[in-house]
Design a protein around this motif. Sequence first.
Motif, mmCIF file in Angstrom:
data_model
loop_
_atom_site.group_PDB
_atom_site.id
_atom_site.type_symbol
_atom_site.label_atom_id
_atom_site.label_comp_id
_atom_site.label_asym_id
_atom_site.label_seq_id
_atom_site.Cartn_x
_atom_site.Cartn_y
_atom_site.Cartn_z
ATOM 1 N N VAL A 16 0.516 14.117 -4.449
ATOM 2 C CA VAL A 16 -0.595 14.897 -5.009
ATOM 3 C C VAL A 16 -1.046 15.956 -4.015
ATOM 4 O O VAL A 16 -1.323 17.095 -4.404
ATOM 5 C CB VAL A 16 -1.764 13.968 -5.411
ATOM 6 C CG1 VAL A 16 -3.028 14.749 -5.718
ATOM 7 C CG2 VAL A 16 -1.365 13.112 -6.608
ATOM 8 N N GLN A 17 -1.103 15.605 -2.730
ATOM 9 C CA GLN A 17 -1.492 16.587 -1.715
ATOM 10 C C GLN A 17 -0.509 17.749 -1.662
ATOM 11 O O GLN A 17 -0.912 18.897 -1.456
ATOM 12 C CB GLN A 17 -1.559 15.942 -0.336
ATOM 13 C CG GLN A 17 -2.787 15.121 -0.102
ATOM 14 C CD GLN A 17 -2.799 14.511 1.290
ATOM 15 O OE1 GLN A 17 -1.786 14.508 1.988
ATOM 16 N NE2 GLN A 17 -3.940 13.981 1.689
ATOM 17 N N ALA A 62 -0.450 9.588 -3.206
ATOM 18 C CA ALA A 62 -1.434 10.491 -2.610
ATOM 19 C C ALA A 62 -0.754 11.642 -1.876
ATOM 20 O O ALA A 62 -1.210 12.791 -1.949
ATOM 21 C CB ALA A 62 -2.339 9.713 -1.662
ATOM 22 N N ALA A 85 3.489 9.547 3.736
ATOM 23 C CA ALA A 85 2.951 8.337 3.095
ATOM 24 C C ALA A 85 2.994 7.155 4.048
ATOM 25 O O ALA A 85 2.041 6.372 4.126
ATOM 26 C CB ALA A 85 3.744 8.022 1.827
ATOM 27 N N THR A 110 0.803 -1.224 0.000
ATOM 28 C CA THR A 110 0.000 0.000 0.000
ATOM 29 C C THR A 110 0.838 1.278 0.000
ATOM 30 O O THR A 110 0.342 2.326 -0.393
ATOM 31 C CB THR A 110 -0.949 0.031 1.219
ATOM 32 O OG1 THR A 110 -0.175 -0.030 2.419
ATOM 33 C CG2 THR A 110 -1.941 -1.105 1.175
ATOM 34 N N PHE A 170 0.880 3.579 -3.152
ATOM 35 C CA PHE A 170 -0.358 4.326 -3.380
ATOM 36 C C PHE A 170 -0.451 5.539 -2.453
ATOM 37 O O PHE A 170 -0.843 6.623 -2.883
ATOM 38 C CB PHE A 170 -1.575 3.411 -3.166
ATOM 39 C CG PHE A 170 -1.621 2.267 -4.135
ATOM 40 C CD1 PHE A 170 -1.938 2.475 -5.466
ATOM 41 C CD2 PHE A 170 -1.331 0.987 -3.714
ATOM 42 C CE1 PHE A 170 -1.963 1.428 -6.370
ATOM 43 C CE2 PHE A 170 -1.354 -0.075 -4.604
ATOM 44 C CZ PHE A 170 -1.673 0.153 -5.936
ATOM 45 N N PHE A 171 -0.072 5.341 -1.195
ATOM 46 C CA PHE A 171 -0.088 6.456 -0.260
ATOM 47 C C PHE A 171 1.011 7.463 -0.575
ATOM 48 O O PHE A 171 0.841 8.663 -0.327
ATOM 49 C CB PHE A 171 0.019 5.967 1.177
ATOM 50 C CG PHE A 171 -1.243 5.306 1.656
ATOM 51 C CD1 PHE A 171 -2.404 6.031 1.826
ATOM 52 C CD2 PHE A 171 -1.272 3.950 1.931
ATOM 53 C CE1 PHE A 171 -3.574 5.440 2.260
ATOM 54 C CE2 PHE A 171 -2.433 3.341 2.367
ATOM 55 C CZ PHE A 171 -3.592 4.083 2.538
#
Length: 71
Positions: free
Chosen positions: A35-36, A32, A57, A25, A28-29
């Motif tokens: 992107v943040q 994210a 992350a 995982t 993916f984090f």
Amino acid sequence: MQRSLNPVSRLHQDEVQARILLATTYPFFLAAAVVQRVLPQARSAVAQPRRSVFAEARAMAVSAIPFVFMG
């Protein structure tokens, strides 16, 4: 007669599963978290210390993994 798993063995199994979930995982984090950081956000008046993208992350992944083991 079958013998149940040793509690230590069960804990080791859960630890291995948690590490595998973290490894799967984390990318993916990480995406994210990137992107943040890239998206514009409303900046607060008080400057807060920020973690690195990698630490953010990992924190997101570690906080999401316990939900897998519930139920």
